[in-house]
Design a protein around this motif. Structure first.
Motif, PDB file in Angstrom:
ATOM      1  N   LEU A   1      42.961 -31.309  13.786  1.00  0.00           N
ATOM      2  CA  LEU A   1      42.511 -32.636  14.213  1.00  0.00           C
ATOM      3  C   LEU A   1      41.220 -32.575  15.027  1.00  0.00           C
ATOM      4  O   LEU A   1      40.540 -33.584  15.190  1.00  0.00           O
ATOM      5  N   ALA A   2      40.881 -31.392  15.536  1.00  0.00           N
ATOM      6  CA  ALA A   2      39.577 -31.216  16.176  1.00  0.00           C
ATOM      7  C   ALA A   2      38.461 -31.093  15.142  1.00  0.00           C
ATOM      8  O   ALA A   2      37.298 -31.376  15.441  1.00  0.00           O
ATOM      9  N   GLN A   3      38.836 -30.681  13.913  1.00  0.00           N
ATOM     10  CA  GLN A   3      37.842 -30.435  12.863  1.00  0.00           C
ATOM     11  C   GLN A   3      37.801 -31.545  11.823  1.00  0.00           C
ATOM     12  O   GLN A   3      36.862 -31.625  11.037  1.00  0.00           O
ATOM     13  N   SER A   4      38.859 -32.373  11.761  1.00  0.00           N
ATOM     14  CA  SER A   4      38.992 -33.315  10.656  1.00  0.00           C
ATOM     15  C   SER A   4      39.654 -34.598  11.128  1.00  0.00           C
ATOM     16  O   SER A   4      40.450 -34.592  12.074  1.00  0.00           O
ATOM     17  N   ASP A   5      39.348 -35.688  10.456  1.00  0.00           N
ATOM     18  CA  ASP A   5      40.024 -36.958  10.732  1.00  0.00           C
ATOM     19  C   ASP A   5      41.228 -37.168   9.824  1.00  0.00           C
ATOM     20  O   ASP A   5      41.891 -38.206   9.903  1.00  0.00           O
ATOM     21  N   GLU A   6      41.518 -36.191   8.962  1.00  0.00           N
ATOM     22  CA  GLU A   6      42.671 -36.330   8.072  1.00  0.00           C
ATOM     23  C   GLU A   6      43.964 -36.234   8.884  1.00  0.00           C
ATOM     24  O   GLU A   6      44.174 -35.264   9.616  1.00  0.00           O
ATOM     25  N   PRO A   7      44.853 -37.227   8.773  1.00  0.00           N
ATOM     26  CA  PRO A   7      46.079 -37.243   9.595  1.00  0.00           C
ATOM     27  C   PRO A   7      47.030 -36.091   9.272  1.00  0.00           C
ATOM     28  O   PRO A   7      46.983 -35.504   8.188  1.00  0.00           O
ATOM     29  N   VAL A   8      47.890 -35.810  10.240  1.00  0.00           N
ATOM     30  CA  VAL A   8      48.921 -34.776  10.119  1.00  0.00           C
ATOM     31  C   VAL A   8      50.285 -35.404  10.362  1.00  0.00           C
ATOM     32  O   VAL A   8      50.498 -36.077  11.379  1.00  0.00           O
ATOM     33  N   LEU A   9      51.206 -35.180   9.441  1.00  0.00           N
ATOM     34  CA  LEU A   9      52.613 -35.476   9.666  1.00  0.00           C
ATOM     35  C   LEU A   9      53.261 -34.186  10.140  1.00  0.00           C
ATOM     36  O   LEU A   9      53.349 -33.209   9.393  1.00  0.00           O
ATOM     37  N   ASN A  10      53.667 -34.156  11.390  1.00  0.00           N
ATOM     38  CA  ASN A  10      54.166 -32.952  12.049  1.00  0.00           C
ATOM     39  C   ASN A  10      55.685 -33.013  12.103  1.00  0.00           C
ATOM     40  O   ASN A  10      56.268 -33.854  12.788  1.00  0.00           O
ATOM     41  N   PHE A  11      56.344 -32.088  11.403  1.00  0.00           N
ATOM     42  CA  PHE A  11      57.802 -32.086  11.250  1.00  0.00           C
ATOM     43  C   PHE A  11      58.367 -30.840  11.919  1.00  0.00           C
ATOM     44  O   PHE A  11      58.089 -29.717  11.493  1.00  0.00           O
ATOM     45  N   ASP A  12      59.132 -31.017  12.994  1.00  0.00           N
ATOM     46  CA  ASP A  12      59.610 -29.875  13.768  1.00  0.00           C
ATOM     47  C   ASP A  12      61.007 -30.158  14.297  1.00  0.00           C
ATOM     48  O   ASP A  12      61.317 -31.270  14.740  1.00  0.00           O
ATOM     49  N   LYS A  13      61.846 -29.139  14.277  1.00  0.00           N
ATOM     50  CA  LYS A  13      63.229 -29.257  14.747  1.00  0.00           C
ATOM     51  C   LYS A  13      63.327 -29.247  16.269  1.00  0.00           C
ATOM     52  O   LYS A  13      64.318 -29.678  16.850  1.00  0.00           O
TER      53      LYS A  13
END
Length: 357
Positions: free
Chosen positions: A20-32
């Motif tokens: 996200l520091a390098q790109s505006d493409e969103p991230v869906l972050n999936f973590d237990k």
């Protein structure tokens, strides 16, 4: 959007922050959010609409498939894993469940999602599986480093479970044409590293005046990779890696564990001298080696450099100094992760052992 599993862990959170520091493409972050997953790693993204966090388990294929269908990511980057060798020795079941069964469930959900895609979206989709050099076993002192064609010979429940997941990913490409990529990395270090691993454990214990535990004679050799370099490598593989291929990611920094600890002590002596004028080296203590401890790992990362133009930006000297400074600058983060459960684990694993040499 990309879908990241295990994005609140050490490497995963660094990857999300770097992405996200390098790109505006969103991230869906999936973590237990197991003991090693920490949403505080992602505090700087709290109000960032590009970061969507969902708590969940990769073993739950129905939840994963529902999220894939809802958010329509163009790629999955799979970090989620149980990753600590010592914990795998004490309790291997979680490693089998997460690393093997979880990767299988994730692959099945991802394949179902990918199969339903059409045209350019289907052609562009990628599944990048992040693995470890430990699947290759151990090296003798004069053996050449691990390459992508080195036979698998895992020696711990952890590395065996990761080897199994690698084989599953490979099989999905060859059987179904599923668009996979695999990276096998050497030992990472850097910010947000959970302090059960060598480098953050030594930094934390040194400042607390506690013993600095060294397994056996401390001459186990590892190739050390600064985590931001690893993140850069993953981005390169995701962008231009050849489908079905494996890429080894290493730092070209082979060092014995005892030399790493000496380096840490010397940096701490310089940046945060002890009140009594002594050296942090005085706190080093030797404990009984762990069962089946691999003697040497080393990565040949020339394929990644030759084919995709990647090489590490940090030397061990520059990366380790940045790492120590980060821990000195973030004592609250360290205090938050050092819960009672964590303290009990460290006591069991390191200080209830017989003394070493």
């Amino acid at each position: 959007m990309i879908f990241v599993t295990g994005g609140a862990g050490f490497i995963g959170s660094n990857f999300v922050l770097d992405w996200l520091a390098q790109s505006d493409e969103p991230v869906l972050n999936f973590d237990k959010l197991t003991y090693a997953g920490n949403v505080n790693n992602l505090a700087s993204l709290k109000d960032d609409p590009r970061h969507v966090f969902v708590r969940g388990d990769i073993c739950d294929g129905e939840q994963v498939l529902a999220l894939l269908r809802e958010h329509q990511p163009r790629a999955i980057v799979h970090f989620a894993a149980e990753s600590h060798v010592d914990r795998s020795i004490h309790g291997p079941a979680e490693f089998i469940n997460t690393n093997i069964n979880g990767t299988f469930a994730l692959l099945e959900a991802a394949r179902a999602y990918w199969t339903a895609l059409e045209g350019d979206a289907k052609a562009a989709f990628r599944f990048l599986h992040v693995s470890t050099d430990e699947v290759y076993g151990t090296l003798g002192p004069n053996d050449p480093p691990f390459s992508e064609t080195t036979p698998y010979a895992p020696n711990s429940p952890y590395s065996a479970s990761k080897a199994a997941s690698d084989h599953l990913v490979r099989s999905y490409h060859h059987t179904y044409g599923f668009p996979t990529l695999t990276t096998n990395c050497s030992n990472n270090y850097g910010p947000y590293h959970f302090p059960e691993k060598l480098i953050p454990l030594i930094i934390a214990n040194a400042q607390a005046g506690k013993p600095l535990p060294i397994y056996g004679d401390g001459q186990q050799i590892r190739d050390w990779l600064f985590v931001s370099d690893h993140c850069t490598a993953i981005r390169r593989v995701l962008a231009d890696g050849k489908l079905g291929e494996t890429y080894n990611v290493g730092g070209w920094n082979e060092m014995a564990n005892l030399d790493v600890v000496h380096t840490l002590c010397d940096i701490l002596d310089s940046l945060k001298p002890k009140a009594d004028g002594g050296s942090y080296r005085d706190q080093i203590t030797y404990v009984k080696d762990r069962p089946g401890h691999d003697r040497r790992y080393a990565i040949d990362a020339r394929k990644l450099e030759r084919e995709l133009g990647w090489k590490p930006a940090e030397t061990f000297e520059t990366g380790i100094r940045k790492t120590v400074q980060w821990y000195l600058d973030n004592p609250e983060w360290v205090a938050d992760v050092q819960s009672g459960a964590y303290a009990k684990w460290v006591e069991t694993n390191y200080f209830n052992r017989e003394a070493g040499q």
